[in-house]
Write a protein that holds these residues in place. Structure first.
Motif, PDB file in Angstrom:
ATOM      1  N   GLU A   1       0.854  -1.194   0.000  1.00 19.33           N
ATOM      2  CA  GLU A   1       0.000   0.000   0.000  1.00 19.33           C
ATOM      3  C   GLU A   1       0.887   1.241   0.000  1.00 19.33           C
ATOM      4  O   GLU A   1       1.830   1.349   0.785  1.00 19.33           O
ATOM      5  N   PHE A   2       0.583   2.179  -0.904  1.00 17.48           N
ATOM      6  CA  PHE A   2       1.338   3.424  -0.996  1.00 17.48           C
ATOM      7  C   PHE A   2       0.454   4.584  -0.582  1.00 17.48           C
ATOM      8  O   PHE A   2      -0.658   4.745  -1.082  1.00 17.48           O
ATOM      9  N   ARG A   3       0.981   5.414   0.329  1.00 18.52           N
ATOM     10  CA  ARG A   3       0.249   6.566   0.860  1.00 18.52           C
ATOM     11  C   ARG A   3       0.907   7.869   0.414  1.00 18.52           C
ATOM     12  O   ARG A   3       2.082   7.883   0.050  1.00 18.52           O
ATOM     13  N   PRO A   4       0.167   8.982   0.469  1.00 17.30           N
ATOM     14  CA  PRO A   4       0.756  10.288   0.114  1.00 17.30           C
ATOM     15  C   PRO A   4       1.889  10.652   1.059  1.00 17.30           C
ATOM     16  O   PRO A   4       1.887  10.284   2.228  1.00 17.30           O
ATOM     17  N   LYS A   5       2.860  11.377   0.516  1.00 17.52           N
ATOM     18  CA  LYS A   5       3.976  11.868   1.323  1.00 17.52           C
ATOM     19  C   LYS A   5       4.080  13.381   1.124  1.00 17.52           C
ATOM     20  O   LYS A   5       3.511  13.946   0.192  1.00 17.52           O
ATOM     21  N   ILE A   6       4.810  14.018   1.992  1.00 16.37           N
ATOM     22  CA  ILE A   6       4.987  15.470   1.886  1.00 16.37           C
ATOM     23  C   ILE A   6       5.967  15.756   0.747  1.00 16.37           C
ATOM     24  O   ILE A   6       7.178  15.742   0.931  1.00 16.37           O
ATOM     25  N   SER A   7       5.426  15.987  -0.427  1.00 15.79           N
ATOM     26  CA  SER A   7       6.232  16.261  -1.605  1.00 15.79           C
ATOM     27  C   SER A   7       6.353  17.768  -1.798  1.00 15.79           C
ATOM     28  O   SER A   7       5.756  18.569  -1.080  1.00 15.79           O
ATOM     29  N   ARG A   8       7.114  18.144  -2.811  1.00 16.93           N
ATOM     30  CA  ARG A   8       7.276  19.563  -3.117  1.00 16.93           C
ATOM     31  C   ARG A   8       5.941  20.181  -3.519  1.00 16.93           C
ATOM     32  O   ARG A   8       5.616  21.306  -3.124  1.00 16.93           O
ATOM     33  N   GLN A   9       5.187  19.444  -4.301  1.00 18.42           N
ATOM     34  CA  GLN A   9       3.884  19.933  -4.753  1.00 18.42           C
ATOM     35  C   GLN A   9       2.942  20.160  -3.582  1.00 18.42           C
ATOM     36  O   GLN A   9       2.266  21.193  -3.489  1.00 18.42           O
ATOM     37  N   LEU A  10       2.898  19.185  -2.667  1.00 19.70           N
ATOM     38  CA  LEU A  10       2.021  19.303  -1.515  1.00 19.70           C
ATOM     39  C   LEU A  10       2.525  20.375  -0.551  1.00 19.70           C
ATOM     40  O   LEU A  10       1.731  21.076   0.082  1.00 19.70           O
ATOM     41  N   SER A  11       3.848  20.530  -0.435  1.00 16.37           N
ATOM     42  CA  SER A  11       4.421  21.554   0.446  1.00 16.37           C
ATOM     43  C   SER A  11       4.019  22.954   0.006  1.00 16.37           C
ATOM     44  O   SER A  11       3.755  23.828   0.831  1.00 16.37           O
TER      45      SER A  11
ATOM     46  N   LEU B   1      -4.613  13.755   1.003  1.00 19.27           N
ATOM     47  CA  LEU B   1      -4.039  12.821   1.970  1.00 19.27           C
ATOM     48  C   LEU B   1      -4.861  11.542   2.122  1.00 19.27           C
ATOM     49  O   LEU B   1      -4.387  10.560   2.704  1.00 19.27           O
ATOM     50  N   LYS B   2      -6.059  11.532   1.573  1.00 23.52           N
ATOM     51  CA  LYS B   2      -6.894  10.326   1.596  1.00 23.52           C
ATOM     52  C   LYS B   2      -6.567   9.377   0.440  1.00 23.52           C
ATOM     53  O   LYS B   2      -7.020   8.239   0.436  1.00 23.52           O
ATOM     54  N   ASP B   3      -5.788   9.866  -0.534  1.00 22.24           N
ATOM     55  CA  ASP B   3      -5.449   9.031  -1.689  1.00 22.24           C
ATOM     56  C   ASP B   3      -4.664   7.803  -1.257  1.00 22.24           C
ATOM     57  O   ASP B   3      -3.831   7.864  -0.346  1.00 22.24           O
ATOM     58  N   ARG B   4      -4.928   6.694  -1.935  1.00 20.43           N
ATOM     59  CA  ARG B   4      -4.223   5.443  -1.669  1.00 20.43           C
ATOM     60  C   ARG B   4      -3.997   4.699  -2.986  1.00 20.43           C
ATOM     61  O   ARG B   4      -4.828   4.740  -3.879  1.00 20.43           O
ATOM     62  N   LEU B   5      -2.869   4.017  -3.044  1.00 24.82           N
ATOM     63  CA  LEU B   5      -2.604   3.129  -4.177  1.00 24.82           C
ATOM     64  C   LEU B   5      -2.296   1.744  -3.621  1.00 24.82           C
ATOM     65  O   LEU B   5      -1.325   1.570  -2.891  1.00 24.82           O
ATOM     66  N   PHE B   6      -3.137   0.785  -3.950  1.00 26.40           N
ATOM     67  CA  PHE B   6      -2.981  -0.582  -3.464  1.00 26.40           C
ATOM     68  C   PHE B   6      -2.457  -1.455  -4.600  1.00 26.40           C
ATOM     69  O   PHE B   6      -3.061  -1.517  -5.673  1.00 26.40           O
ATOM     70  N   VAL B   7      -1.331  -2.115  -4.352  1.00 26.21           N
ATOM     71  CA  VAL B   7      -0.752  -3.025  -5.330  1.00 26.21           C
ATOM     72  C   VAL B   7      -1.107  -4.454  -4.932  1.00 26.21           C
ATOM     73  O   VAL B   7      -0.783  -4.890  -3.830  1.00 26.21           O
ATOM     74  N   TYR B   8      -1.785  -5.153  -5.828  1.00 29.76           N
ATOM     75  CA  TYR B   8      -2.181  -6.540  -5.582  1.00 29.76           C
ATOM     76  C   TYR B   8      -1.375  -7.486  -6.462  1.00 29.76           C
ATOM     77  O   TYR B   8      -0.571  -7.050  -7.286  1.00 29.76           O
ATOM     78  N   GLU B   9      -1.616  -8.746  -6.307  1.00 25.80           N
ATOM     79  CA  GLU B   9      -0.901  -9.758  -7.091  1.00 25.80           C
ATOM     80  C   GLU B   9      -1.215  -9.640  -8.580  1.00 25.80           C
ATOM     81  O   GLU B   9      -0.366  -9.900  -9.422  1.00 25.80           O
TER      82      GLU B   9
ATOM     83  N   GLN C   1      -7.173   4.742  -5.352  1.00 18.27           N
ATOM     84  CA  GLN C   1      -8.266   5.445  -4.699  1.00 18.27           C
ATOM     85  C   GLN C   1      -7.946   6.935  -4.650  1.00 18.27           C
ATOM     86  O   GLN C   1      -6.971   7.353  -4.044  1.00 18.27           O
ATOM     87  N   SER C   2      -8.775   7.757  -5.291  1.00 20.36           N
ATOM     88  CA  SER C   2      -8.547   9.194  -5.340  1.00 20.36           C
ATOM     89  C   SER C   2      -9.885   9.913  -5.378  1.00 20.36           C
ATOM     90  O   SER C   2     -10.769   9.564  -6.175  1.00 20.36           O
ATOM     91  N   SER C   3     -10.044  10.920  -4.505  1.00 20.34           N
ATOM     92  CA  SER C   3     -11.269  11.732  -4.450  1.00 20.34           C
ATOM     93  C   SER C   3     -12.516  10.867  -4.326  1.00 20.34           C
ATOM     94  O   SER C   3     -13.496  11.020  -5.076  1.00 20.34           O
ATOM     95  N   ASP C   4     -12.482   9.947  -3.410  1.00 18.42           N
ATOM     96  CA  ASP C   4     -13.619   9.055  -3.117  1.00 18.42           C
ATOM     97  C   ASP C   4     -13.984   8.150  -4.285  1.00 18.42           C
ATOM     98  O   ASP C   4     -15.077   7.593  -4.336  1.00 18.42           O
TER      99      ASP C   4
ATOM    100  N   GLU D   1       3.894  12.737  -8.022  1.00 18.47           N
ATOM    101  CA  GLU D   1       4.935  12.645  -7.006  1.00 18.47           C
ATOM    102  C   GLU D   1       4.404  12.537  -5.589  1.00 18.47           C
ATOM    103  O   GLU D   1       5.151  12.189  -4.672  1.00 18.47           O
ATOM    104  N   ILE D   2       3.126  12.828  -5.359  1.00 18.65           N
ATOM    105  CA  ILE D   2       2.579  12.752  -4.009  1.00 18.65           C
ATOM    106  C   ILE D   2       2.572  11.309  -3.497  1.00 18.65           C
ATOM    107  O   ILE D   2       2.801  11.042  -2.321  1.00 18.65           O
ATOM    108  N   ILE D   3       2.332  10.357  -4.411  1.00 20.13           N
ATOM    109  CA  ILE D   3       2.340   8.943  -4.042  1.00 20.13           C
ATOM    110  C   ILE D   3       3.505   8.199  -4.678  1.00 20.13           C
ATOM    111  O   ILE D   3       4.093   7.307  -4.088  1.00 20.13           O
ATOM    112  N   ALA D   4       3.847   8.576  -5.906  1.00 23.75           N
ATOM    113  CA  ALA D   4       4.861   7.837  -6.661  1.00 23.75           C
ATOM    114  C   ALA D   4       6.238   7.924  -6.014  1.00 23.75           C
ATOM    115  O   ALA D   4       6.632   8.971  -5.501  1.00 23.75           O
TER     116      ALA D   4
END
Length: 239
Positions: free
Chosen positions: A19-29, A78-86, A92-95, A144-147
């Motif tokens: 699971e990948f979550r948002p991080k404090i990137s330059r764009q978000l800063s 900050l609610k965005d999520r990227l789930f990597v499965y098999e 998941q973005s904006s509900d 870049e927020i999640i990647a």
């Protein structure tokens, strides 16, 4: 049930790998900085204009509204999520959740930027962006927020594993295999409008986001048979 437990397994994509979550990137800063600026400015102007009900009060209220809108956007990001499965991804973005099977992906574009201090001294900061194209022609951009580099390794490994068998089969049948602007067949490699036969290609390399094709150059014919002589090759660079 928590959100993470809901995504441990997927009826189509299988078991959750990462699971990948948002991080404090330059764009978000930048967005956070703008939010704090309008918030502080709004508070100062509102307090200063409150006794008299002046124009400062109206401007202060406007700044507070702007900061509220920006803050809501940050919370939403900050609610965005990227789930990597098999067998695929769930972004998941904006509900909204977009389910992507690895077998439905036809192309992956990777973009990375490494930052330097004073354009000379390398820093530890590198940003990544991935664009995924599916069979229906739609593109999903993971910015870049999640990647990050780890996500790129997952995507490359899984796509290679799922796509390579069918690509090799189609190539063996004599069909063209398309990788974005690059087309490969038994005749050679075609990039944009330039086609090079395999016999004329010395080497192929990928570095710093560029494709380098080293081409052999004919300088003459030998007297014995029809063997070709080659000199130093030239380099074709395609962005």
């Amino acid at each position: 049930m928590s959100q993470r437990k809901q995504h441990l397994n997927h009826p189509v994509l299988g078991k959750l790998v990462k699971e990948f979550r948002p991080k404090i990137s330059r764009q978000l800063s930048k967005t956070i900085g703008a939010t704090l600026f309008f918030l502080l400015l709004g508070v100062v102007l509102f307090i200063d204009g409150l006794p008299q009900g002046s124009v400062r009060l109206i401007i202060g209220l406007g700044c507070l509204i702007v900061s509220s809108v920006l803050a809501y956007g940050i919370i939403d990001i900050l609610k965005d999520r990227l789930f990597v499965y098999e067998k695929g991804l769930a972004y998941q973005s904006s509900d909204k959740t977009r389910v992507i099977n690895f077998s439905d992906i036809v192309a992956l574009w990777q973009y990375s930027v490494k930052y330097y201090l004073y354009f000379v001294i390398p820093t530890a900061r590198t940003t990544y962006e991935y664009t995924i194209e599916t069979k229906d022609g739609k593109k999903i951009i993971i910015d870049e927020i999640i990647a990050n580099e780890e996500l790129g390794k997952y995507l490359n490994y899984e796509l290679f594993k799922h796509l390579m068998p069918s690509l090799k089969f189609n190539y063996a049948l004599g069909q063209e295999v398309v990788f974005g602007e690059i087309t490969i067949s038994k005749k050679g490699i075609k990039v944009k409008n330039v086609t090079l036969p395999w016999l004329d290609i010395k080497s192929i390399d990928i570095s710093a986001g560029k494709l380098y094709i080293s081409k052999k150059i004919v300088v003459g014919w030998t007297r014995i048979g029809m063997l070709r002589k080659y000199r130093q090759s030239t380099i074709y660079i395609f962005l």
